[in-house]
Motif scaffolding. Structure first.
Motif, PDB file in Angstrom:
ATOM      1  N   UNK A 195       0.828  -1.206   0.000  1.00 15.02           N
ATOM      2  CA  UNK A 195       0.000   0.000   0.000  1.00 15.02           C
ATOM      3  C   UNK A 195       0.866   1.260   0.000  1.00 15.02           C
ATOM      4  N   UNK A 196       2.125   1.126   0.380  1.00 21.10           N
ATOM      5  CA  UNK A 196       3.040   2.261   0.346  1.00 21.10           C
ATOM      6  C   UNK A 196       3.454   2.510  -1.106  1.00 21.10           C
ATOM      7  N   UNK A 197       2.933   3.588  -1.675  1.00 24.91           N
ATOM      8  CA  UNK A 197       3.331   3.988  -3.025  1.00 24.91           C
ATOM      9  C   UNK A 197       4.793   4.413  -2.988  1.00 24.91           C
ATOM     10  N   UNK A 198       5.375   4.649  -4.149  1.00 26.18           N
ATOM     11  CA  UNK A 198       6.757   5.144  -4.187  1.00 26.18           C
ATOM     12  C   UNK A 198       6.879   6.419  -3.351  1.00 26.18           C
ATOM     13  N   UNK A 199       5.911   7.320  -3.509  1.00 28.61           N
ATOM     14  CA  UNK A 199       5.945   8.592  -2.795  1.00 28.61           C
ATOM     15  C   UNK A 199       5.825   8.399  -1.283  1.00 28.61           C
ATOM     16  N   UNK A 252      10.149  -3.097   0.876  1.00 28.09           N
ATOM     17  CA  UNK A 252       8.737  -2.857   0.581  1.00 28.09           C
ATOM     18  C   UNK A 252       8.213  -3.989  -0.279  1.00 28.09           C
ATOM     19  N   UNK A 253       7.091  -4.556   0.124  1.00 21.91           N
ATOM     20  CA  UNK A 253       6.471  -5.567  -0.721  1.00 21.91           C
ATOM     21  C   UNK A 253       5.857  -4.867  -1.928  1.00 21.91           C
ATOM     22  N   UNK A 254       5.667  -5.611  -2.981  1.00 22.79           N
ATOM     23  CA  UNK A 254       5.189  -5.021  -4.224  1.00 22.79           C
ATOM     24  C   UNK A 254       3.816  -5.562  -4.605  1.00 22.79           C
ATOM     25  N   UNK A 255       2.840  -4.661  -4.663  1.00 26.93           N
ATOM     26  CA  UNK A 255       1.518  -5.065  -5.148  1.00 26.93           C
ATOM     27  C   UNK A 255       1.585  -5.455  -6.620  1.00 26.93           C
ATOM     28  N   UNK A 256       2.478  -4.826  -7.363  1.00 26.73           N
ATOM     29  CA  UNK A 256       2.608  -5.157  -8.787  1.00 26.73           C
ATOM     30  C   UNK A 256       3.038  -6.604  -8.972  1.00 26.73           C
ATOM     31  N   UNK A 257       3.980  -7.066  -8.164  1.00 22.22           N
ATOM     32  CA  UNK A 257       4.413  -8.468  -8.259  1.00 22.22           C
ATOM     33  C   UNK A 257       3.275  -9.383  -7.852  1.00 22.22           C
ATOM     34  N   UNK A 266      -5.106 -16.785   1.384  1.00 21.33           N
ATOM     35  CA  UNK A 266      -3.765 -17.315   1.167  1.00 21.33           C
ATOM     36  C   UNK A 266      -2.711 -16.218   1.010  1.00 21.33           C
ATOM     37  N   UNK A 267      -3.160 -14.990   0.781  1.00 22.33           N
ATOM     38  CA  UNK A 267      -2.214 -13.908   0.500  1.00 22.33           C
ATOM     39  C   UNK A 267      -1.195 -13.652   1.615  1.00 22.33           C
ATOM     40  N   UNK A 268      -1.601 -13.554   2.884  1.00 27.21           N
ATOM     41  CA  UNK A 268      -0.592 -13.284   3.924  1.00 27.21           C
ATOM     42  C   UNK A 268       0.547 -14.311   3.948  1.00 27.21           C
ATOM     43  N   UNK A 269       0.221 -15.575   3.796  1.00 33.27           N
ATOM     44  CA  UNK A 269       1.267 -16.609   3.791  1.00 33.27           C
ATOM     45  C   UNK A 269       2.164 -16.470   2.567  1.00 33.27           C
ATOM     46  N   UNK A 270       1.574 -16.151   1.423  1.00 34.72           N
ATOM     47  CA  UNK A 270       2.354 -16.020   0.189  1.00 34.72           C
ATOM     48  C   UNK A 270       3.298 -14.817   0.256  1.00 34.72           C
ATOM     49  N   UNK A 271       2.807 -13.676   0.727  1.00 37.12           N
ATOM     50  CA  UNK A 271       3.667 -12.496   0.800  1.00 37.12           C
ATOM     51  C   UNK A 271       4.737 -12.689   1.865  1.00 37.12           C
ATOM     52  N   UNK A 272       4.417 -13.377   2.931  1.00 33.97           N
ATOM     53  CA  UNK A 272       5.404 -13.664   3.966  1.00 33.97           C
ATOM     54  C   UNK A 272       6.506 -14.553   3.417  1.00 33.97           C
ATOM     55  N   UNK A 273       6.151 -15.532   2.629  1.00 35.15           N
ATOM     56  CA  UNK A 273       7.158 -16.415   2.034  1.00 35.15           C
ATOM     57  C   UNK A 273       8.103 -15.610   1.141  1.00 35.15           C
ATOM     58  N   UNK A 274       7.565 -14.666   0.369  1.00 35.43           N
ATOM     59  CA  UNK A 274       8.424 -13.825  -0.473  1.00 35.43           C
ATOM     60  C   UNK A 274       9.333 -12.946   0.390  1.00 35.43           C
ATOM     61  N   UNK A 275       8.802 -12.439   1.496  1.00 36.75           N
ATOM     62  CA  UNK A 275       9.611 -11.598   2.383  1.00 36.75           C
ATOM     63  C   UNK A 275      10.757 -12.378   3.015  1.00 36.75           C
TER      64      UNK A 275
END
Length: 140
Positions: free
Chosen positions: A79-83, A108-113, A130-139
């Motif tokens: 949710x954190x944009x570049x700005x 920063x995690x990427x919504x685009x990815x 399933x999203x929290x587990x997936x983004x955590x695995x990427x982190x």
């Protein structure tokens, strides 16, 4: 086994912050899990500069808010944009005095990815369970 690595997590949704905090264990200890962008931007610079507010005064009580061990990283959500990310980062730099003395790396995690992986059927959508587990695995 070694102690979990202490980190700070900042996002915009309380439920998501809590889920990701939990799934970061046992490797990482999210001792501050912010879910209000404005409040996190006020609190985190104080925390990493060594002048944390009293834990009970923080907007978030999802984690221990135990600042006796400094964080090893700060992670923000997609949710954190570049700005927004740059504003947050620069407020932390200012609180610490300079970029050279900033004590932690920022990620920063990427919504685009996440969106691309979802479209390619290689990952879950943001709104899925399933999203929290997936983004955590990427982190990790």
């Amino acid at each position: 086994m070694s102690a979990p690595i202490p980190i700070i997590l900042c996002g915009a949704m309380k439920g998501m912050a809590n889920l990701i905090k939990t799934t970061m264990l046992p490797e990482y200890n999210v001792f501050y899990a912010g879910y209000n962008i404005t409040k996190s931007a006020q609190e985190v610079p104080l925390i990493i500069s060594g002048h944390p507010p009293h834990p009970s005064s923080l907007h978030t009580q999802l984690s221990s808010n135990d600042f006796t061990i400094p964080p090893r990283a700060i992670i923000t959500g997609g949710v954190y944009s570049d700005e927004l990310f740059q504003e947050f980062y620069h407020s932390c730099v200012k609180a610490c005095g300079s970029k050279e003395v900033l004590p932690v790396p920022f990620f920063r995690t990427s919504d685009e990815i996440a969106d691309r992986l979802s479209v390619e059927r290689k990952g879950p959508a943001h709104s899925s369970r399933e999203y929290p587990a997936a983004v955590t695995e990427r982190l990790k």
